[in-house]
Design a protein around this motif. Structure first.
Motif, PDB file in Angstrom:
ATOM      1  N   SER A 131       3.374   5.387  -0.158  1.00 29.61           N
ATOM      2  CA  SER A 131       3.098   4.699  -1.357  1.00 29.61           C
ATOM      3  C   SER A 131       1.620   4.771  -1.937  1.00 29.61           C
ATOM      4  O   SER A 131       1.517   4.453  -3.281  1.00 29.61           O
ATOM      5  CB  SER A 131       3.188   3.205  -0.899  1.00 29.61           C
ATOM      6  OG  SER A 131       2.084   2.702  -0.088  1.00 29.61           O
ATOM      7  N   SER A 195       2.970   7.615  -8.577  1.00 31.01           N
ATOM      8  CA  SER A 195       2.881   6.397  -9.249  1.00 31.01           C
ATOM      9  C   SER A 195       3.108   5.468  -8.070  1.00 31.01           C
ATOM     10  O   SER A 195       3.742   5.839  -6.975  1.00 31.01           O
ATOM     11  CB  SER A 195       4.235   6.217 -10.159  1.00 31.01           C
ATOM     12  OG  SER A 195       4.203   4.788 -10.764  1.00 31.01           O
ATOM     13  N   PRO A 196       2.598   4.183  -8.188  1.00 31.87           N
ATOM     14  CA  PRO A 196       2.674   3.237  -7.032  1.00 31.87           C
ATOM     15  C   PRO A 196       4.158   3.011  -6.385  1.00 31.87           C
ATOM     16  O   PRO A 196       4.959   2.616  -7.087  1.00 31.87           O
ATOM     17  CB  PRO A 196       2.132   1.844  -7.560  1.00 31.87           C
ATOM     18  CG  PRO A 196       1.250   2.357  -8.443  1.00 31.87           C
ATOM     19  CD  PRO A 196       1.948   3.663  -9.207  1.00 31.87           C
ATOM     20  N   GLY A 197       4.145   3.512  -5.198  1.00 29.33           N
ATOM     21  CA  GLY A 197       5.388   3.320  -4.388  1.00 29.33           C
ATOM     22  C   GLY A 197       6.391   4.510  -4.619  1.00 29.33           C
ATOM     23  O   GLY A 197       7.410   4.735  -4.149  1.00 29.33           O
ATOM     24  N   SER A 201       9.829   3.876  -1.974  1.00 27.98           N
ATOM     25  CA  SER A 201       9.131   2.790  -1.448  1.00 27.98           C
ATOM     26  C   SER A 201       9.337   1.746  -2.629  1.00 27.98           C
ATOM     27  O   SER A 201       9.632   0.542  -2.170  1.00 27.98           O
ATOM     28  CB  SER A 201       7.861   3.226  -1.136  1.00 27.98           C
ATOM     29  OG  SER A 201       7.785   4.070   0.073  1.00 27.98           O
ATOM     30  N   ARG A 202       9.103   2.023  -3.928  1.00 28.75           N
ATOM     31  CA  ARG A 202       9.141   1.037  -4.843  1.00 28.75           C
ATOM     32  C   ARG A 202      10.573   0.215  -4.890  1.00 28.75           C
ATOM     33  O   ARG A 202      10.553  -0.978  -5.116  1.00 28.75           O
ATOM     34  CB  ARG A 202       9.142   1.663  -6.174  1.00 28.75           C
ATOM     35  CG  ARG A 202       8.746   0.548  -7.386  1.00 28.75           C
ATOM     36  CD  ARG A 202       8.229   1.441  -8.348  1.00 28.75           C
ATOM     37  NE  ARG A 202       8.149   0.485  -9.692  1.00 28.75           N
ATOM     38  CZ  ARG A 202       7.541   0.790 -10.808  1.00 28.75           C
ATOM     39  NH1 ARG A 202       6.676   1.991 -10.756  1.00 28.75           N
ATOM     40  NH2 ARG A 202       7.458   0.057 -11.846  1.00 28.75           N
ATOM     41  N   LEU A 206      11.215  -3.674  -2.648  1.00 29.65           N
ATOM     42  CA  LEU A 206      11.616  -4.635  -3.409  1.00 29.65           C
ATOM     43  C   LEU A 206      12.931  -5.126  -2.841  1.00 29.65           C
ATOM     44  O   LEU A 206      13.110  -6.430  -2.483  1.00 29.65           O
ATOM     45  CB  LEU A 206      11.813  -3.994  -4.877  1.00 29.65           C
ATOM     46  CG  LEU A 206      11.825  -5.260  -5.850  1.00 29.65           C
ATOM     47  CD1 LEU A 206      10.582  -6.076  -5.893  1.00 29.65           C
ATOM     48  CD2 LEU A 206      12.314  -4.782  -7.299  1.00 29.65           C
ATOM     49  N   LEU A 258       1.537  -2.534  -3.097  1.00 29.31           N
ATOM     50  CA  LEU A 258       2.360  -2.728  -4.373  1.00 29.31           C
ATOM     51  C   LEU A 258       2.206  -3.973  -5.098  1.00 29.31           C
ATOM     52  O   LEU A 258       2.125  -3.730  -6.277  1.00 29.31           O
ATOM     53  CB  LEU A 258       3.888  -2.287  -3.934  1.00 29.31           C
ATOM     54  CG  LEU A 258       4.330  -1.157  -3.466  1.00 29.31           C
ATOM     55  CD1 LEU A 258       5.806  -0.993  -3.242  1.00 29.31           C
ATOM     56  CD2 LEU A 258       4.027  -0.028  -4.529  1.00 29.31           C
ATOM     57  N   GLU A 261      -0.932  -3.260  -7.028  1.00 28.01           N
ATOM     58  CA  GLU A 261      -0.787  -2.404  -8.042  1.00 28.01           C
ATOM     59  C   GLU A 261       0.145  -2.795  -9.166  1.00 28.01           C
ATOM     60  O   GLU A 261       0.091  -2.686 -10.350  1.00 28.01           O
ATOM     61  CB  GLU A 261      -0.298  -0.850  -7.469  1.00 28.01           C
ATOM     62  CG  GLU A 261      -1.556  -0.482  -6.750  1.00 28.01           C
ATOM     63  CD  GLU A 261      -2.368  -0.056  -7.370  1.00 28.01           C
ATOM     64  OE1 GLU A 261      -2.594   0.489  -8.536  1.00 28.01           O
ATOM     65  OE2 GLU A 261      -3.702   0.013  -6.783  1.00 28.01           O
ATOM     66  N   LEU A 262       1.299  -3.459  -8.585  1.00 31.09           N
ATOM     67  CA  LEU A 262       2.589  -3.830  -9.540  1.00 31.09           C
ATOM     68  C   LEU A 262       2.837  -5.318  -9.870  1.00 31.09           C
ATOM     69  O   LEU A 262       3.680  -5.684 -10.772  1.00 31.09           O
ATOM     70  CB  LEU A 262       3.830  -2.969  -9.211  1.00 31.09           C
ATOM     71  CG  LEU A 262       3.732  -1.498  -8.843  1.00 31.09           C
ATOM     72  CD1 LEU A 262       4.821  -0.907  -8.309  1.00 31.09           C
ATOM     73  CD2 LEU A 262       3.329  -1.020 -10.436  1.00 31.09           C
ATOM     74  N   PHE A 266       6.239  -7.959  -5.802  1.00 36.65           N
ATOM     75  CA  PHE A 266       6.069  -7.354  -4.480  1.00 36.65           C
ATOM     76  C   PHE A 266       5.054  -8.346  -3.557  1.00 36.65           C
ATOM     77  O   PHE A 266       4.772  -7.732  -2.469  1.00 36.65           O
ATOM     78  CB  PHE A 266       5.330  -6.193  -4.511  1.00 36.65           C
ATOM     79  CG  PHE A 266       6.169  -5.102  -5.239  1.00 36.65           C
ATOM     80  CD1 PHE A 266       7.085  -4.263  -4.380  1.00 36.65           C
ATOM     81  CD2 PHE A 266       6.283  -4.759  -6.429  1.00 36.65           C
ATOM     82  CE1 PHE A 266       7.962  -3.285  -5.076  1.00 36.65           C
ATOM     83  CE2 PHE A 266       7.068  -3.832  -7.108  1.00 36.65           C
ATOM     84  CZ  PHE A 266       7.973  -3.110  -6.437  1.00 36.65           C
TER      85      PHE A 266
END
Length: 296
Positions: A131, A195-197, A201-202, A206, A258, A261-262, A266
């Motif tokens: 990530s 990009s984050p995750g 992983s993104r 989730l 995450l 970052e997002l 998360f």
């Protein structure tokens, strides 16, 4: 050619590989490259950890042979693996160095910068991060064009996927080499932008976090939530069992990153934090969302 387009290259494996970190992920990465014929050097924190890593690799290779998953004698594969506790002794001729240390950017930058000092200019440096920012880690390197993400999955020998993460300074030839080496291992590469995750992983985190919230709210028990995704959506493994396999502490660290970052979607559930605090980390401790008889 865009980062999402597979580069038109053939398959093959590097002749010499170094893996920094001999835990479950690092040992798995070392195993698949050695099984494919590469000479592999594993760097561990100290001699005791190195001895444990070599013993674990030997046992894993013997089990693979017993199950008919290894084409040659496990002792011959193990002979291609050298374990050391000194980063400075990395083979200068290594084609690839993969770090598989804990998910902490400072640690990763430190070991990769030290590895960069020990190897040749042609050597590709890769991070197994699931990530963290490739661009951020590359800031600590003198040759960021030679740096790429190679995100392997646990358990490495059985997993079919490697996520190749291209940073803003990653050279096309390095991306292509990572793709080729992944194919040479008999695995399927996908290429994603930093990009984050990333992609896996993104999405995976989730789903896992929502499954934990469902368990926390009493919607269903862990076995039923996992079975719903396995049978209803044909997932090979449910999100709670997958979290156990990854490690609840690892999943928590990724979720926290995450979250920063997002955003709020998360945010780690309280149940996840409580289990990590109690040391219920999944398969590696014998207890997570499920109970595991085998912890090694």
């Amino acid at each position: 050619m865009t980062a999402a387009t597979p580069p038109p290259v053939g398959s093959g494996v590097p002749k010499a590989v170094a893996v920094i970190g001999g835990g479950r992920m690092g040992a798995g990465i070392a195993q698949v490259f050695a099984t494919a014929g590469a000479s592999v050097t594993v760097v561990e924190a100290d001699r005791a950890a190195g001895a444990a890593t070599r013993e674990r690799l030997g046992a894993t290779l013997r089990r693979a042979a017993d199950r008919g998953k290894l084409a040659e004698d496990p002792g011959l594969v193990l002979d291609r693996i050298t374990v050391t506790d000194d980063l400075a002794t990395l083979p200068a001729e290594a084609d690839l160095v993969v770090e598989a240390v804990p998910e902490d950017a400072r640690i990763k930058i430190e070991v990769l910068a030290a590895a960069e000092q020990a190897v040749a200019e042609h050597t590709v440096l890769a991070t197994n991060t699931s990530s963290l920012s490739i661009a951020g880690i590359a800031e600590g390197l003198r040759r960021p064009a030679r740096f790429v993400g190679m995100h392997f999955f646990n358990p490495v020998p059985a997993s079919e996927l490697v996520e190749i993460v291209v940073g803003p300074q990653t050279a096309d030839t390095v991306r292509d080499a990572a793709w080729s080496w992944t194919a040479g291992l008999g695995k399927t590469p996908i290429v994603v932008r930093d990009s984050p995750g990333f992609a896996t992983s993104r999405l995976g985190v989730l789903l896992g976090l929502e499954a934990i919230r469902m368990l926390e709210e009493g919607v269903a028990d862990a076995a039923s939530i996992d079975r719903a995704m396995e049978l209803g959506y044909r997932h090979p493994m449910g999100p709670l069992r997958s979290t156990d396999l990854v490690g609840l502490d690892v999943r928590l660290a990724i979720a926290e990153h995450l979250h920063r970052e997002l955003g709020e979607r998360f945010e780690p559930p309280r149940l996840l934090r409580d289990k990590v605090t109690r040391g219920e980390l999944g398969r590696k401790t014998g207890q997570g969302f499920h109970t595991w008889e085998e912890t090694r």
